[in-house]
Design a protein around this motif. Structure first.
Motif, PDB file in Angstrom:
ATOM      1  N   LEU A  10      -8.792   0.302  11.089  1.00  0.00           N
ATOM      2  CA  LEU A  10      -9.277   1.222  12.127  1.00  0.00           C
ATOM      3  C   LEU A  10     -10.517   0.674  12.818  1.00  0.00           C
ATOM      4  CD1 LEU A  10      -8.724   4.632  10.304  1.00  0.00           C
ATOM      5  CD2 LEU A  10      -7.454   3.771  12.283  1.00  0.00           C
ATOM      6  N   GLU A  11     -11.416   0.038  12.060  1.00  0.00           N
ATOM      7  CA  GLU A  11     -12.605  -0.562  12.683  1.00  0.00           C
ATOM      8  C   GLU A  11     -12.215  -1.725  13.589  1.00  0.00           C
ATOM      9  OE1 GLU A  11     -15.426   0.656  12.817  1.00  0.00           O
ATOM     10  OE2 GLU A  11     -15.375   2.136  11.206  1.00  0.00           O
ATOM     11  N   ALA A  12     -11.249  -2.528  13.143  1.00  0.00           N
ATOM     12  CA  ALA A  12     -10.787  -3.638  13.981  1.00  0.00           C
ATOM     13  C   ALA A  12     -10.138  -3.119  15.262  1.00  0.00           C
ATOM     14  CB  ALA A  12      -9.802  -4.507  13.198  1.00  0.00           C
ATOM     15  N   LEU A  13      -9.448  -1.987  15.177  1.00  0.00           N
ATOM     16  CA  LEU A  13      -8.864  -1.370  16.370  1.00  0.00           C
ATOM     17  C   LEU A  13      -9.956  -0.943  17.349  1.00  0.00           C
ATOM     18  CD1 LEU A  13      -6.028   0.777  14.765  1.00  0.00           C
ATOM     19  CD2 LEU A  13      -5.712  -0.956  16.547  1.00  0.00           C
ATOM     20  N   VAL A  23       2.958  -0.503   9.798  1.00  0.00           N
ATOM     21  CA  VAL A  23       2.717   0.758   9.104  1.00  0.00           C
ATOM     22  C   VAL A  23       3.826   0.989   8.078  1.00  0.00           C
ATOM     23  CG1 VAL A  23       2.317   3.238   9.380  1.00  0.00           C
ATOM     24  CG2 VAL A  23       1.679   1.659  11.228  1.00  0.00           C
ATOM     25  N   ALA A  24       3.424   1.323   6.872  1.00  0.00           N
ATOM     26  CA  ALA A  24       4.423   1.610   5.831  1.00  0.00           C
ATOM     27  C   ALA A  24       5.098   2.943   6.125  1.00  0.00           C
ATOM     28  CB  ALA A  24       3.757   1.652   4.465  1.00  0.00           C
ATOM     29  N   ARG A  25       6.385   2.961   5.984  1.00  0.00           N
ATOM     30  CA  ARG A  25       7.116   4.214   6.173  1.00  0.00           C
ATOM     31  C   ARG A  25       6.647   5.244   5.140  1.00  0.00           C
ATOM     32  NH1 ARG A  25      11.981   0.763   6.809  1.00  0.00           N
ATOM     33  NH2 ARG A  25      12.328   0.510   9.052  1.00  0.00           N
ATOM     34  N   GLY A  26       6.458   6.466   5.636  1.00  0.00           N
ATOM     35  CA  GLY A  26       6.055   7.535   4.727  1.00  0.00           C
ATOM     36  C   GLY A  26       4.576   7.858   4.745  1.00  0.00           C
ATOM     37  N   GLU A  28       1.110   9.466   6.117  1.00  0.00           N
ATOM     38  CA  GLU A  28       0.962  10.806   6.663  1.00  0.00           C
ATOM     39  C   GLU A  28       0.952  10.807   8.196  1.00  0.00           C
ATOM     40  OE1 GLU A  28      -3.147   9.640   4.941  1.00  0.00           O
ATOM     41  OE2 GLU A  28      -1.019   9.276   4.537  1.00  0.00           O
ATOM     42  N   GLU A  29       1.461  11.884   8.759  1.00  0.00           N
ATOM     43  CA  GLU A  29       1.599  11.993  10.211  1.00  0.00           C
ATOM     44  C   GLU A  29       0.248  11.950  10.915  1.00  0.00           C
ATOM     45  OE1 GLU A  29       3.876  15.410  11.201  1.00  0.00           O
ATOM     46  OE2 GLU A  29       5.690  14.739  10.152  1.00  0.00           O
ATOM     47  N   ALA A  30      -0.801  12.485  10.282  1.00  0.00           N
ATOM     48  CA  ALA A  30      -2.130  12.492  10.916  1.00  0.00           C
ATOM     49  C   ALA A  30      -2.623  11.073  11.158  1.00  0.00           C
ATOM     50  CB  ALA A  30      -3.117  13.258  10.041  1.00  0.00           C
ATOM     51  N   LEU A  31      -2.357  10.178  10.216  1.00  0.00           N
ATOM     52  CA  LEU A  31      -2.779   8.792  10.386  1.00  0.00           C
ATOM     53  C   LEU A  31      -1.980   8.127  11.501  1.00  0.00           C
ATOM     54  CD1 LEU A  31      -4.387   6.301   9.548  1.00  0.00           C
ATOM     55  CD2 LEU A  31      -2.670   5.872   7.773  1.00  0.00           C
ATOM     56  N   VAL A  32      -0.681   8.372  11.530  1.00  0.00           N
ATOM     57  CA  VAL A  32       0.151   7.805  12.595  1.00  0.00           C
ATOM     58  C   VAL A  32      -0.330   8.294  13.962  1.00  0.00           C
ATOM     59  CG1 VAL A  32       2.483   7.696  13.557  1.00  0.00           C
ATOM     60  CG2 VAL A  32       2.152   7.543  11.078  1.00  0.00           C
ATOM     61  N   GLN A  34      -3.332   9.209  14.745  1.00  0.00           N
ATOM     62  CA  GLN A  34      -4.611   8.551  15.012  1.00  0.00           C
ATOM     63  C   GLN A  34      -4.388   7.136  15.530  1.00  0.00           C
ATOM     64  OE1 GLN A  34      -7.181   8.440  11.589  1.00  0.00           O
ATOM     65  NE2 GLN A  34      -8.912   7.588  12.719  1.00  0.00           N
ATOM     66  N   LEU A  35      -3.421   6.440  14.967  1.00  0.00           N
ATOM     67  CA  LEU A  35      -3.107   5.085  15.420  1.00  0.00           C
ATOM     68  C   LEU A  35      -2.514   5.099  16.826  1.00  0.00           C
ATOM     69  CD1 LEU A  35      -1.540   3.736  12.111  1.00  0.00           C
ATOM     70  CD2 LEU A  35      -3.694   2.972  13.117  1.00  0.00           C
ATOM     71  N   LYS A  36      -1.605   6.025  17.072  1.00  0.00           N
ATOM     72  CA  LYS A  36      -0.985   6.109  18.395  1.00  0.00           C
ATOM     73  C   LYS A  36      -2.014   6.395  19.478  1.00  0.00           C
ATOM     74  CE  LYS A  36       3.723   7.450  17.036  1.00  0.00           C
ATOM     75  NZ  LYS A  36       4.734   8.531  17.043  1.00  0.00           N
ATOM     76  N   ALA A  37      -3.041   7.162  19.128  1.00  0.00           N
ATOM     77  CA  ALA A  37      -4.072   7.521  20.108  1.00  0.00           C
ATOM     78  C   ALA A  37      -4.865   6.299  20.580  1.00  0.00           C
ATOM     79  CB  ALA A  37      -5.019   8.551  19.505  1.00  0.00           C
ATOM     80  N   THR A  38      -4.856   5.219  19.799  1.00  0.00           N
ATOM     81  CA  THR A  38      -5.573   4.009  20.203  1.00  0.00           C
ATOM     82  C   THR A  38      -4.779   3.180  21.210  1.00  0.00           C
ATOM     83  OG1 THR A  38      -4.659   2.591  18.449  1.00  0.00           O
ATOM     84  CG2 THR A  38      -6.609   3.908  17.901  1.00  0.00           C
ATOM     85  N   GLY A  39      -3.480   3.467  21.329  1.00  0.00           N
ATOM     86  CA  GLY A  39      -2.634   2.711  22.243  1.00  0.00           C
ATOM     87  C   GLY A  39      -2.071   1.439  21.653  1.00  0.00           C
ATOM     88  N   VAL A  40      -2.354   1.174  20.374  1.00  0.00           N
ATOM     89  CA  VAL A  40      -1.865  -0.044  19.746  1.00  0.00           C
ATOM     90  C   VAL A  40      -0.356   0.064  19.497  1.00  0.00           C
ATOM     91  CG1 VAL A  40      -2.215   0.724  17.354  1.00  0.00           C
ATOM     92  CG2 VAL A  40      -2.369  -1.712  17.894  1.00  0.00           C
ATOM     93  N   ARG A  41       0.317  -1.071  19.489  1.00  0.00           N
ATOM     94  CA  ARG A  41       1.738  -1.105  19.176  1.00  0.00           C
ATOM     95  C   ARG A  41       1.921  -0.944  17.671  1.00  0.00           C
ATOM     96  NH1 ARG A  41       2.646  -5.396  21.607  1.00  0.00           N
ATOM     97  NH2 ARG A  41       2.646  -6.911  19.904  1.00  0.00           N
TER      98      ARG A  41
END
Length: 236
Positions: A10-13, A23-26, A28-32, A34-41
């Motif tokens: 997250l800091e590197a992002l 991302v490992a399947r499974g 939590e949705e909140a983390l996913v 948070q990642l999507k909000a950064t725009g990263v693939r």
């Protein structure tokens, strides 16, 4: 460099050093989200694939390819202290070769307000994914520098009015009774061996942490954290 663990990734992002996160399947949705909000693939994969790529199961479900961590310079550390208008607090590591200890010291140094960490080129763990993971993102904020000769650097710092304290379990001077209001360099030696003789001799003073138990020594990273806390507490 492959970086793993939630805080480091997250800091590197935030620094813009990541183009894709595995991302490992499974997870939590909140983390996913948070990642999507950064725009990263994002690329989702079985957890075992992350285990194999990271070489550990301690990746917390995230893995990213990032640019290698760059060494800062000692001048970067001095500049940070000047920018903050604070007396210098620098940590010098003499022979810390365990990457987890190295990362933990970086983390404590950043959290407790130090301006940087310096290691000797030939006597240190490299800036590796394990160091970054253990530092929990602190490498994005704290300058970590190398020097070719630690005793020579200690002499140079002393000429600039820096008081150099070495951590030594047998030292008579209790860290709680020291005035740390000026510029300070804290030297942490290797596990078991402590500081080299020349490094010890270059210190202006040796300080110790009072212990009450039967075990008379602390892990290097734990000792560094306690000493840094006492330094910053004394300044406050």
């Amino acid at each position: 460099m492959l970086l793993y663990g939630r805080n480091p990734v997250l800091e590197a992002l935030r620094d813009g050093r990541v183009s894709e996160v595995l991302v490992a399947r499974g997870v939590e949705e909140a983390l996913v989200a948070q990642l999507k909000a950064t725009g990263v693939r994002l690329r989702f994969a079985p957890r075992i694939e992350l285990d194999q790529l990271a070489g550990t199961t301690a990746h917390q479900g995230l893995l990213a390819e990032v640019e290698d961590l760059d060494w800062a310079s000692v001048d970067d550390i001095l500049d940070l202290a000047e920018k903050r208008s604070e007396p210098l607090l620098i940590v010098l590591l003499d022979g810390i070769t365990d990457p987890r200890n190295f990362g933990a010291i970086i983390r404590s140094a950043e959290v407790l307000g130090a301006h940087g960490v310096v290691v000797e080129e030939r006597r240190s763990a490299p800036l590796s994914p394990v160091v970054a993971k253990t530092a929990a993102g602190a490498t994005s904020y704290l300058p970590v520098a190398q020097t070719k000769n630690l005793p020579r650097l200690m002499d140079a710092l002393k000429k600039e009015g820096v008081w150099v304290y070495g951590a030594a379990g047998e030292a008579a001077q209790d860290v709680r009774r020291v005035d740390f209001s000026g510029k300070v360099a804290l030297v942490i030696g290797a596990e078991g061996e402590g500081m080299r003789r020349l490094v010890r001799e270059k210190c202006d003073a040796l300080v110790s942490i009072p212990v009450r138990g039967q075990v008379q020594s602390l892990n290097a990273s734990v000792a560094a954290g306690i000493l840094l806390f006492e330094i910053t507490r004394g300044r406050a």
